[in-house]
Design a protein around this motif. Sequence first.
Motif, mmCIF file in Angstrom:
data_model
loop_
_atom_site.group_PDB
_atom_site.id
_atom_site.type_symbol
_atom_site.label_atom_id
_atom_site.label_comp_id
_atom_site.label_asym_id
_atom_site.label_seq_id
_atom_site.Cartn_x
_atom_site.Cartn_y
_atom_site.Cartn_z
ATOM 1 N N GLY A 82 46.081 51.781 48.020
ATOM 2 C CA GLY A 82 46.869 50.621 48.515
ATOM 3 C C GLY A 82 46.349 49.310 47.888
ATOM 4 O O GLY A 82 46.845 48.348 48.281
ATOM 5 N N GLY A 83 45.314 49.353 47.272
ATOM 6 C CA GLY A 83 44.701 48.111 46.580
ATOM 7 C C GLY A 83 45.583 47.657 45.380
ATOM 8 O O GLY A 83 46.325 48.031 45.026
ATOM 9 N N VAL A 84 45.095 46.252 45.083
ATOM 10 C CA VAL A 84 45.570 45.681 43.955
ATOM 11 C C VAL A 84 44.306 45.532 42.796
ATOM 12 O O VAL A 84 43.406 44.883 42.986
ATOM 13 N N LEU A 85 44.895 45.917 41.643
ATOM 14 C CA LEU A 85 43.737 45.964 40.336
ATOM 15 C C LEU A 85 43.707 44.476 40.031
ATOM 16 O O LEU A 85 44.757 43.897 39.439
ATOM 17 N N VAL A 86 42.496 43.908 39.812
ATOM 18 C CA VAL A 86 42.273 42.859 38.949
ATOM 19 C C VAL A 86 41.309 43.174 37.744
ATOM 20 O O VAL A 86 40.108 43.024 38.042
ATOM 21 N N PRO A 87 41.806 43.391 36.719
ATOM 22 C CA PRO A 87 40.951 43.776 35.595
ATOM 23 C C PRO A 87 40.259 42.487 35.050
ATOM 24 O O PRO A 87 41.132 41.286 34.700
ATOM 25 N N VAL A 88 39.206 42.738 34.556
ATOM 26 C CA VAL A 88 38.472 41.436 33.849
ATOM 27 C C VAL A 88 37.955 41.615 32.318
ATOM 28 O O VAL A 88 37.444 42.676 32.268
ATOM 29 N N ASN A 89 38.090 40.842 31.419
ATOM 30 C CA ASN A 89 37.995 40.967 30.128
ATOM 31 C C ASN A 89 36.620 41.102 29.954
ATOM 32 O O ASN A 89 35.643 40.248 30.403
ATOM 33 N N THR A 90 36.027 42.212 29.432
ATOM 34 C CA THR A 90 34.611 42.574 29.126
ATOM 35 C C THR A 90 33.896 41.582 28.463
ATOM 36 O O THR A 90 32.625 41.630 28.322
ATOM 37 N N ARG A 91 34.675 40.773 27.447
ATOM 38 C CA ARG A 91 33.936 39.791 26.643
ATOM 39 C C ARG A 91 33.706 38.487 27.440
ATOM 40 O O ARG A 91 32.781 37.632 26.873
ATOM 41 N N PHE A 92 34.118 38.282 28.509
ATOM 42 C CA PHE A 92 33.834 37.138 29.434
ATOM 43 C C PHE A 92 32.242 37.210 29.794
ATOM 44 O O PHE A 92 31.961 37.992 29.968
ATOM 45 N N ARG A 93 32.016 35.720 29.942
ATOM 46 C CA ARG A 93 30.544 35.516 30.231
ATOM 47 C C ARG A 93 30.606 35.665 31.732
ATOM 48 O O ARG A 93 31.650 35.438 32.385
ATOM 49 N N ASP A 94 29.248 35.437 32.419
ATOM 50 C CA ASP A 94 29.439 35.470 33.696
ATOM 51 C C ASP A 94 30.229 34.222 34.718
ATOM 52 O O ASP A 94 30.946 34.597 35.509
ATOM 53 N N GLU A 95 30.021 33.148 33.987
ATOM 54 C CA GLU A 95 31.020 32.046 34.853
ATOM 55 C C GLU A 95 32.458 32.251 34.675
ATOM 56 O O GLU A 95 33.103 32.156 35.803
ATOM 57 N N ASP A 151 55.442 46.841 46.164
ATOM 58 C CA ASP A 151 54.144 46.413 46.400
ATOM 59 C C ASP A 151 53.440 45.907 45.072
ATOM 60 O O ASP A 151 53.827 46.708 43.935
ATOM 61 N N LEU A 152 52.283 44.914 45.093
ATOM 62 C CA LEU A 152 51.909 44.329 44.178
ATOM 63 C C LEU A 152 50.988 45.526 43.691
ATOM 64 O O LEU A 152 50.165 46.080 44.401
ATOM 65 N N ALA A 153 50.903 45.765 42.285
ATOM 66 C CA ALA A 153 50.037 46.727 41.803
ATOM 67 C C ALA A 153 48.916 45.988 40.996
ATOM 68 O O ALA A 153 47.791 46.626 41.129
ATOM 69 N N ASP A 154 48.871 44.876 40.388
ATOM 70 C CA ASP A 154 48.039 44.201 39.545
ATOM 71 C C ASP A 154 48.103 42.947 39.385
ATOM 72 O O ASP A 154 49.278 42.252 39.643
ATOM 73 N N ILE A 155 47.017 42.182 39.190
ATOM 74 C CA ILE A 155 46.891 40.779 38.861
ATOM 75 C C ILE A 155 46.074 40.527 37.681
ATOM 76 O O ILE A 155 44.814 40.906 37.701
ATOM 77 N N MET A 169 51.294 38.522 38.500
ATOM 78 C CA MET A 169 51.477 39.533 39.558
ATOM 79 C C MET A 169 52.499 40.328 39.150
ATOM 80 O O MET A 169 53.658 39.900 38.897
ATOM 81 N N THR A 170 52.301 41.663 39.034
ATOM 82 C CA THR A 170 53.371 42.580 38.779
ATOM 83 C C THR A 170 53.397 43.693 39.606
ATOM 84 O O THR A 170 52.123 44.061 40.103
ATOM 85 N N THR A 171 54.222 44.333 40.084
ATOM 86 C CA THR A 171 54.725 45.416 40.972
ATOM 87 C C THR A 171 54.443 46.821 40.167
ATOM 88 O O THR A 171 54.729 46.835 39.427
ATOM 89 N N HIS A 172 54.362 47.690 41.016
ATOM 90 C CA HIS A 172 54.483 49.152 40.905
ATOM 91 C C HIS A 172 55.634 49.673 40.061
ATOM 92 O O HIS A 172 55.659 50.064 38.944
ATOM 93 N N GLY A 173 57.030 49.186 40.702
ATOM 94 C CA GLY A 173 57.919 49.508 40.045
ATOM 95 C C GLY A 173 58.506 48.946 38.540
ATOM 96 O O GLY A 173 58.987 49.651 37.882
#
Length: 480
Positions: A82-95, A151-155, A169-173
């Motif tokens: 039931g969670g919401v996925l927040v993917p992060v760009n692998t090229r981003f630095r820590d900050e 329901d919100l699927a991901d941000i 913000m995007t939903t499952h449907g």
Amino acid sequence: MTTTVPWHSIPELVRSAATRFGDAEAVVDGDTRLTFSQLAEQVRRTAGAFASAGVGPGDRVALWAPNSAEWIVAAFGLLTAGGVLVPVNTRFRDEEAHDIVVRGKAKALLVQNGFLGREFTGPPGVPVIDLKTDGFLGSGEPLEVEVGEDDLADIIFTSGTTGRPKGVMTTHGQTLRLYAEWCELAQLRTGDRYLTVNPYFHIFGYKAGLVASVIRGATVLPMAVFDVERVLELVEKERVTVLPGPPTLYHSLLEAGGGRDLSSLRVAVTGSADIPVELVRRITTELPFRHLMTGYGLTEAGTVTASRPGDPYEAVATTVGRPCEGFELRIAGDQEVLVRGYGVMRGYLDDPEATAEAVDADGWLHTGDLGELDDAGRLRIVGRKKDMFIVGGFNAYPAEIEGFLLRHPAVAQVAVVGVPDARMGQVGKAFVVPRGEVTEAELIAWARERMAGFKVPRQIEFRTELPLTATGKVMKDQLS
């Protein structure tokens, strides 16, 4: 006719795939081979692990890791909890990454330490879980939480090339309906073997890759880092049939494909504001692909337009196709592409001002892209609003100029930017990766014979490579 799907959520889709495709291969990642039944079981157990870690419906978790079988299990497991996925760009630095984790209010951060020789840290107070070494995935009791289509699927945060990234913000449907249609347009088939070069933190990899493959019952082969030799090896060894990617992927294949058996390749999918006609011609005549789909999409709306099977060559080469079902297109007075329809985002996370600026009161999303429609209603992208420059009062569009220059046999890749000029205000400068011998003077003279004078770059700088984002787009802010 409206595309209808029998699933209300991505978790329901994953469970259904286990029933529909059972022992067929779902994921092939090195020595890891998961059937659809095994994938669904791993996903259920990972959902239980998330629940044990305190992640419940509506809670957000950030995933900062490269393409892998573990990424797939983690993402679908989170959604199943039931969670919401927040993917992060692998090229981003820590900050940069920490900013997204904090603004996304993530309850946990999943990483893969050692990727690109890096250790991935989290902001204070956010637990960090290593996908490969912590034994988290599949460690819980099987769990399924009821998740609905609204329901919100991901941000998914925008790339940040035009300022601070914003969370879309995007939903499952929305996702299920759009990428069910994408499967039809791309001609993705049950049993296809789909090499996912596009990063999963981007909708091209995650939605047009993972979600589409589970919809259709295709085998996913994750690729963590693009390496053309590895691509060629996998195509030959695993008999890859589907290979979408940015234009740079096909440039690389054309340059390096000799001596390899690529005959299994059937479907190519690409799209961008700067895909040149000449590249489309070479993909369809020099590589074994039997279907090439070009399209136009953005994080804020997903895939908006696509070419159709059977479209004439000229249309596929010069446009990004017609609107997908349920989308409307309009070209504003300043040539900006406006989009309206069910797939437009629910808004930017915690940013009503930016949302109102992007989506007007009538529901039109202002894309920032410039385009025109042909007589058949197909969209042609002519550039980005922010990339356009003005030469002596004339509007110059880098994408158009790049398309011309790529017709020169000695030009492999090119990016054009506007630079200051005392007399004209701005003029074009081209950054060229050559594939043969050519001088600056020769290329400028060649260009003068083929395009209006104001479009011809006044300067050409030769490079061995262009700076690219992880999704294959040229970072023009690093060119000057």
